[in-house]
Design a protein around this motif. Structure first.
Motif, PDB file in Angstrom:
ATOM      1  N   ALA A  68       0.811  -0.946  -0.213  1.00 27.48           N
ATOM      2  CA  ALA A  68       0.221  -0.049   0.008  1.00 27.48           C
ATOM      3  C   ALA A  68       1.028   1.089   0.252  1.00 27.48           C
ATOM      4  O   ALA A  68       1.104   1.779   0.968  1.00 27.48           O
ATOM      5  N   VAL A  69       1.568   2.460  -1.094  1.00 32.47           N
ATOM      6  CA  VAL A  69       1.534   3.243  -0.986  1.00 32.47           C
ATOM      7  C   VAL A  69       0.987   4.079  -0.996  1.00 32.47           C
ATOM      8  O   VAL A  69       2.594   5.275   0.293  1.00 32.47           O
ATOM      9  N   GLY A  70       0.646   4.238  -0.989  1.00 29.63           N
ATOM     10  CA  GLY A  70      -0.200   5.710   0.072  1.00 29.63           C
ATOM     11  C   GLY A  70      -0.164   5.458   0.921  1.00 29.63           C
ATOM     12  O   GLY A  70      -0.216   6.403   1.534  1.00 29.63           O
ATOM     13  N   ALA A  71      -0.607   4.770   1.582  1.00 25.95           N
ATOM     14  CA  ALA A  71      -0.602   4.442   3.449  1.00 25.95           C
ATOM     15  C   ALA A  71       0.828   4.209   3.786  1.00 25.95           C
ATOM     16  O   ALA A  71       1.198   4.863   4.546  1.00 25.95           O
ATOM     17  N   VAL A  73       3.092   6.151   2.664  1.00 31.10           N
ATOM     18  CA  VAL A  73       3.432   7.767   2.632  1.00 31.10           C
ATOM     19  C   VAL A  73       3.267   8.106   3.726  1.00 31.10           C
ATOM     20  O   VAL A  73       3.960   8.830   4.798  1.00 31.10           O
ATOM     21  N   GLY A  74       1.639   8.367   3.651  1.00 32.63           N
ATOM     22  CA  GLY A  74       0.643   8.215   5.100  1.00 32.63           C
ATOM     23  C   GLY A  74       1.825   8.127   6.580  1.00 32.63           C
ATOM     24  O   GLY A  74       1.991   9.028   7.402  1.00 32.63           O
ATOM     25  N   TRP A  75       1.851   6.985   6.256  1.00 31.59           N
ATOM     26  CA  TRP A  75       2.155   6.321   7.701  1.00 31.59           C
ATOM     27  C   TRP A  75       4.184   7.266   7.667  1.00 31.59           C
ATOM     28  O   TRP A  75       4.795   8.204   9.163  1.00 31.59           O
TER      29      TRP A  75
END
Length: 591
Positions: A68-71, A73-75
């Motif tokens: 999960a690339v987006g997750a 970045v967020g984490w």
């Protein structure tokens, strides 16, 4: 006394106990509000920072396997936020505690200075000045950080340990118990070295005090050192004292170095055990790779507070040696002080009476015994006699610089023990044998005892003692800057300035201790002209070895054998052909 030597270690008057720390809390409580704010910021910073390993575990075990690339970045952004937030809070907390530490230094140092101002002459007679100075400057600096940052950090590290333990058990209980297993070993080591560490840092404190005392003495006596070419010998003495300090310091550092060494090795053993137990015993079914990463991170974080606590313990042990001496100074009794309900001495005429006075600097060694005499207001009294007979002691007792052992001293019928020191001494003009000049202008020095005096009054006093002419010869006149102890002035000039300072106070009782000893004969004749007018209407006590300067006094007292051996006018004593006659004849023959 042993304490009055630079090469003798100081012995503590009393051992350190918890009451010393309770006293230190007085200074800490004054800074309660900013310290609470600093602690809150520290706790928040720690809590935010401790969330990073949990986030990392989630990223390794969940986000990365799910790709999960987006997750991710967020984490990752959340981890960055925790770092930035933690740094900002820690920085602000550091600023607060810097200010708190300086406020604590200010409060302790002010209390010490105030107490030193009130201590009697006897305290300074018994101690090197350097050993007093180091307590006010070095020792206060040494304890301030422990009393400010040390207290907060101690509580904070305990809280950190609790937080870390909670986070660890949230991740894996078995590995958490493994990490905690090293703690009893560390505590046992700390208990073993505790007493030796404290003794080592007390030795450092002693050797530092000795170096400071000798350094101060050497600087004060540098002229005598160079006159007698003692430079090489003194260098040897200083090298020996500095070597003793270095040896004590290195010995104390062995203890300081042992604790980080023990912590680092225990932390390494525990971290290695996590991999061995987690991968080989518990297995991947119970312990994932993310758990291993999180637990090793928490293990490192767990031992960091332990190391910090051990360093704080080191600092506390070091500070205890200094704190003991600070409180020892503050506990020195002010033996010469106002009694409860002491009277304000009203404006006096100047009658003085010694009634069966006995005095000793040390118990069992009386300087004066059963001394009695009366002086009427306006009389001039000369005190003569052999060195060490007690002439200066007599005038010091009139000003109550020391407490008498027995009898009474009366001024205008008032027992000086029953009146306030300020009301007594403010009506006396005292010029001691040591003409001390303070750093500042000549004007400031003359006005030292009477700050409200006008410049015209200062000049009038200087003219009276014949100091005006030489002061005017300076380019800046009365605004001329002089160094501490008046190094730019001759001895005679220093005495004349000190004399002007004494006379400006317009005292009812005038005490002159060897006031003209360093003035040449011509200047002395000029000074005597001013003195003849200034002594009118004042009670005066004059100590002089040159008997030609006291021939015109109303009464001459020959001090010997712990009292007044004979008294009378110059002509009366000469006619008796006694002690004074022999002393006067010997001086006349030498002239």
């Amino acid at each position: 006394m042993a304490r009055n030597k630079f090469d003798i270690d100081e012995n503590l008057e009393s051992p350190f106990d918890i009451n010393h720390f309770k006293r230190a809390m007085i200074y800490i409580r004054k800074q309660k509000s900013p310290m609470i704010l600093a602690f809150t910021l520290s706790a928040l910073s720690a809590a935010v920072g401790l969330s990073a390993p949990l986030i990392m575990q989630h990223i390794v075990d969940v986000v990365i396997p799910d790709k999960a690339v987006g997750a991710l970045v967020g984490w990752s952004a959340l981890i960055l936020f925790t770092i930035v937030a933690s740094v900002i809070m820690a920085t602000y907390r550091s600023r607060i505690m810097t200010r708190v530490g300086q406020d604590i230094i200010f409060d302790i140092r002010t209390d010490l200075f105030k107490h030193l101002q009130e201590l009697p002459f006897q305290y300074y007679d018994d101690r090197p000045q350097g050993k007093i100075l180091i307590r006010v400057v070095n020792y206060v600096n040494s304890v301030s950080d422990v009393l400010s940052n040390g207290i907060i950090n101690f509580v904070l590290e305990i809280v950190n340990l609790l937080f870390i333990a909670i986070f660890m058990f949230m991740v894996n209980a078995k590995l958490s118990l493994l990490i905690l297993a090293g703690l009893p070993v560390f505590l046992a080591l700390m208990i073993l070295i505790k007493n030796g560490q404290r003794r080592a840092w007390q030795a450092v404190s002693n050797k530092s005090s000795n170096v400071n005392a000798y350094l101060q003495e050497s600087i004060s006596g540098i002229r005598v050192t160079q006159i007698f070419t003692r430079e090489q010998y003194n260098e040897g003495t200083f090298t020996r004292l500095a070597g003793n300090f270095r040896k004590a310091w290195m010995h104390a550092q062995l203890y300081n170095g042992f604790i980080p060494f023990a912590v680092d090795n225990l932390a390494t053993i525990v971290s290695t055990s996590i991999y061995l137990v987690g991968l080989l015993i518990l297995g991947p079914e119970e312990v994932t790779f993310g758990v291993i990463i999180a637990m090793t991170s928490y293990a490192a974080r767990f031992w960091q507070p332990i190391l910090n606590l051990s360093n704080l313990y080191n600092s506390f042990i070091n500070a205890v040696a200094y704190l003991e001496r600070i409180f020892e100074t503050l506990d020195e009794p002010v033996t010469v002080s106002d009694i409860p309900d002491a009277l304000e001495l009203p404006p006096i005429k100047g009658d003085v009476a010694f009634d069966d006075v006995t005095f000793a600097y040390e118990p069992g060694r009386n300087i004066l015994e059963h001394l009695s005499f009366k002086v009427k207001a306006g009389e001039s009294i000369a005190l003569v006699g052999p060195t060490g007979a007690g002439k200066t002691t007599v005038v010091n007792l009139i000003s109550r610089f020391y407490n008498i052992t027995g009898g009474r001293i009366l001024v205008d019928g008032y027992d000086i023990n029953q009146v306030t020191l300020k009301s007594l001494r403010s009506q006396m003009g005292i010029m001691l044998q040591d003409s001390f000049i303070f750093s500042g202008t000549i004007l400031d020095n003359i006005r030292y005892g009477r700050l409200d005096a006008t410049e015209e009054e200062v000049i009038a006093a200087a003219k009276a003692v014949r100091a005006h002419d030489f002061i005017q010869e300076f380019e800046m006149g009365y605004k001329t800057e002089v160094n501490e102890r008046g190094s730019k002035l001759s001895q005679g000039q220093r005495q004349l300035i000190s004399f002007a300072r004494t006379l400006l106070a317009n005292p009812r009782i005038l005490i002159l201790d060897e006031a003209t000893s360093s003035i040449d004969a011509k200047t002395e004749r000029l000074l005597q002209e001013g003195l003849n007018e200034l002594l009118k209407g004042r009670t005066s006590f004059i100590i002089a070895h040159r008997l030609s300067t006291v021939k015109n006094c109303d009464r001459i007292m020959y001090v010997a054998d712990k009292g007044v051996a004979e008294a009378g006018s110059h002509d009366e004593l000469i006619a008796r052909r006694g002690l004074y006659y022999r002393l006067y004849s010997a001086q006349k023959m030498e002239a």
